[in-house]
Write a protein that holds these residues in place. Structure first.
Motif: not given
Length: 297
Positions: A128-129, A135-136, A141-142, A200-203
């Motif tokens: 879960a962690g 997600m953070a 994406m969320f 992707p998050a960095p992009m």
């Protein structure tokens, strides 16, 4: 010259007939009726239940469909494909260089897919962690998912790198079009959508740093995409769908890392030689280039 009597010839002929009859009987015995795991045969070549199930897996079957009817339709599709494939072999197309190359591509891709499936089967379900952290770190994406409207131009990667360098002076799509027209580069332009969940998050972070109205360049292998964000609409992922998607995303990210590690290991063991003029391309960066700066070569 040795002379052979008529009686001897008749005797030999009877012998040949017996051999032929025996061979025919043996062939008939080998081509016995399909049973067990063999659901059909085509000229003696077996079609197994495993092959049929694989065919069914590629079909979109309505929940209320007649199972037997669908099964028979899938089997008939296999049979028809084999008949036409045999016809192609009779035409000698299995010796065509294009077929040989494409067969190798298909085989390699399937083996890579099966390797990925095997590795994925050994992955543990993330805790879960770990899922919450993912997600953070990937809010695009969320909770922060956004659909962007973009004005987009796409073209084949030019053979001359200097053509891409000229895009460094482009601060608008008009400038981009001028550069492409000047270099005789054909392109497609139109309105499109960009889902932040697919980036992707960095992009995504680099894209959001590009000044409003400025185009950004994303070279991706054989294609180059130049885009300008023209609008946006929040589309957060919420509810019961979030957690399963996040779990799969974590597992896919881990699978990607493991495949990359395996690739690095295999590359280190292999002896790879390039003909002059060919070489391994530089590592692709995660971030796009603003058109106002020098794009990646």
């Amino acid at each position: 010259m040795t002379r052979v009597s008529h009686r001897t010839l008749l005797s030999r002929r009877r012998g040949w007939l017996l051999v032929a009859v025996a061979a025919t009987s043996l062939l008939a015995a080998c081509q016995k009726a399909p049973t067990g795991q063999v659901v059909a045969t085509v000229d003696g070549n077996e079609i197994t239940l495993t092959e049929l199930n694989a065919e069914l897996a590629t079909m979109q079957i309505p929940p209320n469909a007649d199972k037997k009817l669908v099964q028979n339709a899938a089997l008939e599709r296999i049979i028809e494909r084999k008949l036409l494939a045999n016809a192609a072999r009779q035409e000698g197309l299995d010796q065509n260089p294009d077929f040989i190359v494409r067969r190798q591509q298909t085989e390699d891709a399937l083996l890579v897919q099966m390797l990925a499936k095997k590795i994925a089967g050994g992955l543990k379900t993330p805790g879960a962690g770990e899922v919450s952290k993912y997600m953070a770190d990937n809010s695009n994406m969320f909770a922060g998912r956004t659909i962007y409207a973009v004005d987009q131009i796409q073209f084949d990667t030019p053979k001359r790198p200097d053509a891409l360098k000229e895009l460094g002076a482009a601060h608008s799509m008009t400038d981009v079009v001028a550069v492409l027209d000047k270099n005789g580069i054909k392109y497609d332009r139109g309105n499109a959508q960009m889902d932040s969940a697919m980036v992707p998050a960095p992009m995504m972070a680099q894209i959001l740093k590009v000044p409003a109205g400025e185009p950004f360049v994303v070279p991706l292998g054989p294609k180059v995409t130049v885009s300008v964000i023209t609008g946006s609409k929040p589309a957060p992922m919420a509810g019961d769908q979030v957690r399963p998607v996040a779990v799969n995303a974590v597992k896919n990210a881990e699978l990607g890392k493991m495949l990359q590690q395996r690739l690095s290991t295999e590359r280190g063991k292999a002896k790879i030689q390039y003909q002059p003029g060919f070489s391994q391309p530089p590592a692709a960066g995660a971030a796009p280039s603003p058109a106002g700066s020098a794009p990646a070569k």
